[in-house]
Design a protein around this motif. Structure first.
Motif, PDB file in Angstrom:
ATOM      1  N   UNK A   6       0.446  -0.096 -11.165  1.00 63.46           N
ATOM      2  CA  UNK A   6      -0.404  -0.918 -11.387  1.00 63.46           C
ATOM      3  C   UNK A   6      -0.617  -2.590 -11.067  1.00 63.46           C
ATOM      4  N   UNK A   7      -1.243  -2.699 -10.521  1.00 61.86           N
ATOM      5  CA  UNK A   7      -1.366  -3.598  -9.824  1.00 61.86           C
ATOM      6  C   UNK A   7      -1.361  -5.448 -10.158  1.00 61.86           C
ATOM      7  N   UNK A   8      -1.902  -6.116  -9.620  1.00 60.69           N
ATOM      8  CA  UNK A   8      -2.011  -7.780 -10.608  1.00 60.69           C
ATOM      9  C   UNK A   8      -2.825  -8.496 -11.110  1.00 60.69           C
ATOM     10  N   UNK A   9      -2.747  -8.333 -12.583  1.00 57.76           N
ATOM     11  CA  UNK A   9      -3.662  -9.426 -12.796  1.00 57.76           C
ATOM     12  C   UNK A   9      -4.692  -8.244 -14.075  1.00 57.76           C
ATOM     13  N   UNK A  18      -6.989  -7.164 -11.137  1.00 58.39           N
ATOM     14  CA  UNK A  18      -7.735  -7.395 -12.361  1.00 58.39           C
ATOM     15  C   UNK A  18      -8.279  -6.430 -12.846  1.00 58.39           C
ATOM     16  N   UNK A  19      -7.611  -4.591 -12.939  1.00 62.52           N
ATOM     17  CA  UNK A  19      -8.501  -3.858 -13.886  1.00 62.52           C
ATOM     18  C   UNK A  19      -8.272  -4.629 -15.659  1.00 62.52           C
ATOM     19  N   UNK A  20      -9.323  -4.188 -16.147  1.00 61.65           N
ATOM     20  CA  UNK A  20      -9.250  -3.634 -17.508  1.00 61.65           C
ATOM     21  C   UNK A  20      -8.540  -2.684 -18.284  1.00 61.65           C
ATOM     22  N   UNK A  21      -8.126  -2.174 -18.995  1.00 63.87           N
ATOM     23  CA  UNK A  21      -8.299  -0.679 -19.292  1.00 63.87           C
ATOM     24  C   UNK A  21      -7.795  -0.719 -21.213  1.00 63.87           C
ATOM     25  N   UNK A  22      -8.843  -0.036 -21.656  1.00 60.56           N
ATOM     26  CA  UNK A  22      -8.828  -0.673 -23.017  1.00 60.56           C
ATOM     27  C   UNK A  22      -8.123   0.367 -24.056  1.00 60.56           C
ATOM     28  N   UNK A  61      -4.070  12.397 -10.309  1.00 57.52           N
ATOM     29  CA  UNK A  61      -5.040  12.315  -8.289  1.00 57.52           C
ATOM     30  C   UNK A  61      -6.563  11.400  -9.020  1.00 57.52           C
ATOM     31  N   UNK A  62      -6.485  10.322  -9.611  1.00 55.74           N
ATOM     32  CA  UNK A  62      -6.827   9.386 -10.076  1.00 55.74           C
ATOM     33  C   UNK A  62      -7.030   8.122  -9.205  1.00 55.74           C
ATOM     34  N   UNK A  63      -7.634   7.119  -8.597  1.00 51.58           N
ATOM     35  CA  UNK A  63      -7.174   6.741  -8.061  1.00 51.58           C
ATOM     36  C   UNK A  63      -8.469   5.303  -8.391  1.00 51.58           C
ATOM     37  N   UNK A  64      -8.473   4.081  -9.116  1.00 49.68           N
ATOM     38  CA  UNK A  64      -8.542   2.729  -9.157  1.00 49.68           C
ATOM     39  C   UNK A  64      -8.983   1.598  -8.981  1.00 49.68           C
ATOM     40  N   UNK A  65      -9.849   1.585  -8.023  1.00 53.96           N
ATOM     41  CA  UNK A  65      -9.760   0.426  -7.062  1.00 53.96           C
ATOM     42  C   UNK A  65      -9.828  -0.724  -7.786  1.00 53.96           C
ATOM     43  N   UNK A  66     -10.182  -2.174  -7.225  1.00 53.68           N
ATOM     44  CA  UNK A  66      -9.762  -3.312  -7.665  1.00 53.68           C
ATOM     45  C   UNK A  66     -10.779  -3.914  -8.506  1.00 53.68           C
ATOM     46  N   UNK A  67     -10.572  -5.014 -10.232  1.00 53.06           N
ATOM     47  CA  UNK A  67     -11.891  -5.353 -11.257  1.00 53.06           C
ATOM     48  C   UNK A  67     -12.617  -4.392 -11.479  1.00 53.06           C
TER      49      UNK A  67
END
Length: 165
Positions: free
Chosen positions: A43-46, A64-68, A76-82
Protein backbone atom coordinates in the motif's frame (compact mmCIF):
# COMPACT_ATOMS: atom_id res chain seq x y z
CA UNK A 1 1.40 -2.97 18.14
CA UNK A 2 0.78 -6.69 18.10
CA UNK A 3 -0.01 -7.98 14.61
CA UNK A 4 1.97 -5.12 13.11
CA UNK A 5 5.43 -6.64 13.50
CA UNK A 6 5.72 -7.88 9.90
CA UNK A 7 4.80 -4.55 8.36
CA UNK A 8 7.50 -2.42 6.81
CA UNK A 9 6.34 1.05 7.71
CA UNK A 10 7.48 4.58 8.15
CA UNK A 11 5.06 6.95 9.88
CA UNK A 12 1.89 4.91 9.35
CA UNK A 13 -1.13 6.03 11.37
CA UNK A 14 -2.55 2.78 12.71
CA UNK A 15 -5.87 3.94 14.16
CA UNK A 16 -6.95 0.41 14.96
CA UNK A 17 -7.05 -1.74 18.07
CA UNK A 18 -8.44 -4.78 16.24
CA UNK A 19 -6.78 -5.74 12.99
CA UNK A 20 -4.87 -8.41 11.12
CA UNK A 21 -1.91 -6.98 9.25
CA UNK A 22 0.80 -9.41 8.16
CA UNK A 23 3.71 -9.22 5.73
CA UNK A 24 2.60 -5.89 4.26
CA UNK A 25 4.50 -2.91 2.99
CA UNK A 26 2.65 0.29 3.91
CA UNK A 27 3.83 3.75 2.89
CA UNK A 28 4.26 6.76 5.12
CA UNK A 29 1.29 8.89 6.13
CA UNK A 30 -1.16 6.10 5.33
CA UNK A 31 -4.06 5.79 7.77
CA UNK A 32 -5.39 2.32 8.63
CA UNK A 33 -8.66 1.98 10.58
CA UNK A 34 -10.08 -0.81 12.76
CA UNK A 35 -11.06 -4.34 11.74
CA UNK A 36 -8.98 -4.50 8.55
CA UNK A 37 -7.51 -7.68 7.11
CA UNK A 38 -4.34 -6.88 5.17
CA UNK A 39 -1.84 -9.55 4.24
CA UNK A 40 1.00 -9.77 1.76
CA UNK A 41 -0.01 -6.53 0.03
CA UNK A 42 1.75 -3.28 -0.80
CA UNK A 43 0.00 0.00 0.00
CA UNK A 44 1.46 3.34 -1.06
CA UNK A 45 1.95 6.66 0.71
CA UNK A 46 -0.82 8.89 1.97
CA UNK A 47 -3.63 6.33 1.59
CA UNK A 48 -6.75 6.02 3.74
CA UNK A 49 -7.90 2.47 4.48
CA UNK A 50 -11.29 2.42 6.22
CA UNK A 51 -12.69 -0.14 8.65
CA UNK A 52 -13.56 -3.69 7.58
CA UNK A 53 -11.45 -3.59 4.40
CA UNK A 54 -9.75 -6.75 3.14
CA UNK A 55 -6.73 -6.49 0.85
CA UNK A 56 -5.14 -9.81 -0.07
CA UNK A 57 -1.72 -11.13 -1.00
CA UNK A 58 0.19 -9.51 -3.90
CA UNK A 59 -2.31 -6.65 -4.30
CA UNK A 60 -0.61 -3.33 -5.07
CA UNK A 61 -2.28 -0.08 -4.02
CA UNK A 62 -0.72 3.17 -5.27
CA UNK A 63 -0.21 6.47 -3.47
CA UNK A 64 -3.00 8.75 -2.17
CA UNK A 65 -5.78 6.19 -2.59
CA UNK A 66 -8.93 6.10 -0.50
CA UNK A 67 -10.51 2.71 0.16
CA UNK A 68 -13.83 2.89 1.97
CA UNK A 69 -15.39 0.50 4.49
CA UNK A 70 -16.07 -3.14 3.61
CA UNK A 71 -14.21 -3.02 0.27
CA UNK A 72 -12.80 -6.40 -0.86
CA UNK A 73 -9.65 -6.44 -3.01
CA UNK A 74 -8.34 -9.95 -3.76
CA UNK A 75 -5.08 -11.26 -5.17
CA UNK A 76 -4.56 -10.15 -8.77
CA UNK A 77 -5.75 -6.55 -8.43
CA UNK A 78 -3.48 -3.56 -9.04
CA UNK A 79 -4.71 -0.09 -8.11
CA UNK A 80 -2.70 2.89 -9.36
CA UNK A 81 -2.35 6.29 -7.63
CA UNK A 82 -5.23 8.54 -6.52
CA UNK A 83 -7.96 5.93 -6.90
CA UNK A 84 -11.19 6.00 -4.88
CA UNK A 85 -12.82 2.69 -4.02
CA UNK A 86 -16.26 3.11 -2.45
CA UNK A 87 -17.85 1.24 0.43
CA UNK A 88 -18.72 -2.40 -0.22
CA UNK A 89 -16.97 -2.37 -3.62
CA UNK A 90 -16.00 -5.90 -4.56
CA UNK A 91 -13.39 -7.19 -7.00
CA UNK A 92 -13.23 -10.80 -8.20
CA UNK A 93 -10.13 -12.71 -9.26
CA UNK A 94 -11.25 -16.04 -10.71
CA UNK A 95 -13.30 -16.31 -13.91
CA UNK A 96 -14.48 -19.85 -13.13
CA UNK A 97 -14.67 -20.16 -9.34
CA UNK A 98 -15.22 -23.53 -7.71
CA UNK A 99 -14.99 -24.92 -4.21
CA UNK A 100 -12.67 -27.84 -5.01
CA UNK A 101 -9.63 -28.09 -7.25
CA UNK A 102 -7.18 -25.67 -8.76
CA UNK A 103 -7.98 -22.06 -9.51
CA UNK A 104 -6.13 -19.28 -11.19
CA UNK A 105 -6.06 -15.56 -10.52
CA UNK A 106 -6.92 -13.26 -13.42
CA UNK A 107 -5.37 -9.77 -13.14
CA UNK A 108 -7.43 -6.59 -12.89
CA UNK A 109 -6.06 -3.04 -13.22
CA UNK A 110 -7.53 0.22 -11.94
CA UNK A 111 -5.72 3.16 -13.54
CA UNK A 112 -4.74 6.46 -11.93
CA UNK A 113 -7.53 8.73 -10.73
CA UNK A 114 -10.36 6.27 -11.36
CA UNK A 115 -13.30 5.98 -8.96
CA UNK A 116 -15.28 2.84 -8.16
CA UNK A 117 -18.61 3.59 -6.50
CA UNK A 118 -20.33 1.98 -3.55
CA UNK A 119 -21.47 -1.63 -4.02
CA UNK A 120 -19.89 -1.87 -7.48
CA UNK A 121 -18.62 -5.29 -8.56
CA UNK A 122 -15.58 -5.50 -10.82
CA UNK A 123 -15.22 -8.86 -12.57
CA UNK A 124 -11.59 -9.94 -12.99
CA UNK A 125 -9.65 -9.42 -16.18
CA UNK A 126 -10.72 -5.83 -16.85
CA UNK A 127 -8.92 -2.51 -16.88
CA UNK A 128 -10.67 0.56 -15.53
CA UNK A 129 -9.14 3.47 -17.42
CA UNK A 130 -7.49 6.57 -16.03
CA UNK A 131 -10.00 9.01 -14.56
CA UNK A 132 -12.96 6.70 -15.23
CA UNK A 133 -15.98 6.58 -12.92
CA UNK A 134 -17.83 3.36 -12.11
CA UNK A 135 -21.26 4.25 -10.71
CA UNK A 136 -22.60 2.84 -7.47
CA UNK A 137 -23.98 -0.67 -7.92
CA UNK A 138 -22.49 -1.16 -11.40
CA UNK A 139 -21.21 -4.58 -12.50
CA UNK A 140 -18.08 -4.10 -14.61
CA UNK A 141 -17.57 -7.03 -17.02
CA UNK A 142 -15.53 -5.26 -19.75
CA UNK A 143 -12.74 -2.70 -19.92
CA UNK A 144 -13.74 0.88 -19.09
CA UNK A 145 -12.11 3.56 -21.28
CA UNK A 146 -10.27 6.52 -19.72
CA UNK A 147 -12.60 9.23 -18.35
CA UNK A 148 -15.72 7.19 -19.14
CA UNK A 149 -18.66 7.07 -16.74
CA UNK A 150 -20.24 3.61 -16.59
CA UNK A 151 -23.38 2.38 -14.82
CA UNK A 152 -25.73 -0.60 -14.75
CA UNK A 153 -25.54 -4.38 -14.95
CA UNK A 154 -23.60 -5.02 -17.06
CA UNK A 155 -21.95 -1.60 -16.89
CA UNK A 156 -22.34 0.53 -20.00
CA UNK A 157 -20.92 3.94 -20.86
CA UNK A 158 -23.39 6.67 -19.94
CA UNK A 159 -21.14 9.70 -20.18
CA UNK A 160 -17.69 11.13 -19.87
CA UNK A 161 -15.83 12.77 -17.00
CA UNK A 162 -14.13 16.11 -17.50
CA UNK A 163 -10.36 16.24 -17.49
CA UNK A 164 -8.67 16.16 -14.09
CA UNK A 165 -7.04 19.29 -12.64
Amino acid sequence: MDGFRHVLVSRVKLLAKHHSIENCEIGEDTVVRDFVNLYGCRIGKGCKIAAYVEIQRDVVIGDRCKIEAFAFIPTGVTVEDEVFIGPHACFTNDRFPKAIGDWSSTPTLVRKGASVGANATVVCGVTIGEGALVAAGAVVTKDVPPNAVVAGNPAKIIGERGTRD
